[in-house]
Motif scaffolding. Sequence first.
Motif, PDB file in Angstrom:
ATOM      1  N   LYS A 197      22.534 -76.358 -48.736  1.00  0.00           N
ATOM      2  CA  LYS A 197      23.350 -77.164 -47.829  1.00  0.00           C
ATOM      3  C   LYS A 197      22.638 -78.452 -47.433  1.00  0.00           C
ATOM      4  N   ARG A 198      21.355 -78.325 -47.069  1.00  0.00           N
ATOM      5  CA  ARG A 198      20.601 -79.514 -46.648  1.00  0.00           C
ATOM      6  C   ARG A 198      20.394 -80.471 -47.819  1.00  0.00           C
ATOM      7  N   LEU A 199      20.114 -79.916 -48.994  1.00  0.00           N
ATOM      8  CA  LEU A 199      19.904 -80.741 -50.180  1.00  0.00           C
ATOM      9  C   LEU A 199      21.176 -81.461 -50.583  1.00  0.00           C
ATOM     10  N   PHE A 200      22.293 -80.760 -50.590  1.00  0.00           N
ATOM     11  CA  PHE A 200      23.563 -81.379 -50.984  1.00  0.00           C
ATOM     12  C   PHE A 200      23.903 -82.561 -50.094  1.00  0.00           C
ATOM     13  N   ALA A 201      23.796 -82.369 -48.772  1.00  0.00           N
ATOM     14  CA  ALA A 201      24.143 -83.440 -47.839  1.00  0.00           C
ATOM     15  C   ALA A 201      23.167 -84.604 -47.940  1.00  0.00           C
ATOM     16  N   PHE A 202      21.889 -84.299 -48.045  1.00  0.00           N
ATOM     17  CA  PHE A 202      20.867 -85.350 -48.136  1.00  0.00           C
ATOM     18  C   PHE A 202      21.057 -86.175 -49.405  1.00  0.00           C
ATOM     19  N   LYS A 203      21.192 -85.497 -50.529  1.00  0.00           N
ATOM     20  CA  LYS A 203      21.323 -86.174 -51.821  1.00  0.00           C
ATOM     21  C   LYS A 203      22.619 -86.977 -51.901  1.00  0.00           C
ATOM     22  N   SER A 204      23.719 -86.403 -51.434  1.00  0.00           N
ATOM     23  CA  SER A 204      25.012 -87.094 -51.466  1.00  0.00           C
ATOM     24  C   SER A 204      24.987 -88.365 -50.636  1.00  0.00           C
TER      25      SER A 204
END
Length: 330
Positions: A197-204
């Motif tokens: 979840k944190r990776l998806f939001a950060f990367k997006s």
Amino acid sequence: MTSTTLKKIAETLGYSISTVSRALKHHPDISAATRNKILELANSLDYEPNSFAVHLRTQDSKLIGIMVPAISNFFYESFISAIEEECRKNGYSIMILQTANNPNIEAENARLFRQNRVSGVFACISAETQNFDHFTKLTELNIPIVFFDKVPPMEGLNKVCMADEQAGALAATYIIKANKKRVIGLFGDPRLSITTKRLFAFKSTIELASQKIALSVLHANTSENAEQLINETLSQSKKPDAIFCMSDELLIGAMKAIQQKERKIPKEIGVISISNGFIPKLFYPEITYVETSGYKLGKLSFSHLLSCIAGSALPQELTLDSILVEGKSM
């Protein structure tokens, strides 16, 4: 034994054992005068009810189980502190067990909770956990479970988490505003939903930025692993101008590597983290972080578990908003 103590109070005052028992429970059928006599003698004898016998009679142990990877982690320490405060207010005791992120220990801990017939459980799962039968056995005994922080991926469970996507997006937005160009994103175990979840939001958020940002994503399971990865990164010719850490544990490792390489913060490299709030304040300059408060999460989790114990049937996934706390590290 409690029965002997009740008998002794009854014989001393000339009352029946049932009268003494009702008086100690402040039953309205017992007069104030009689109740005061019985309470006064009970106090002088240091009478205490037998909690095991009460549990057998009421099927409520008044014991809450807490399962965490490690008590030494500041996030879990503050979570436990909040739960302990609420338990004391509501007449519960706590049983704390550590898993060391080991599924076998996790299953054994669940068995101990079953044996003690806890009233409810807070559980933070291991990254290695794939079989959830030990948790199913708890629910089959009508022992409610509230999963927190690191939670199973399945739907239909009671979960209380930080707003992980919001936290990742807040950190990325701050990096963009700081006009950073070469960013290292340091994330935890990719098998955990908290990481994804944190990776998806950060990367997006980074990818949608108007300016071009070179993002490298690294995964580390321990502070030592994080230290090694950042050391290697800082030894390369194209060095990052910002590092994001998705947890306090990774921040500790990253900061150790930065200090070893004698990189100046924020002049040579910026640092931002998701944090419980304690670790960022240990450094100078203080680290900018997105707050994920274990204490606040504990308060919300306890409230939710109480509703489950009271009979709330619908599983819910609750989230706690994150906030940005500015330091001088970017």
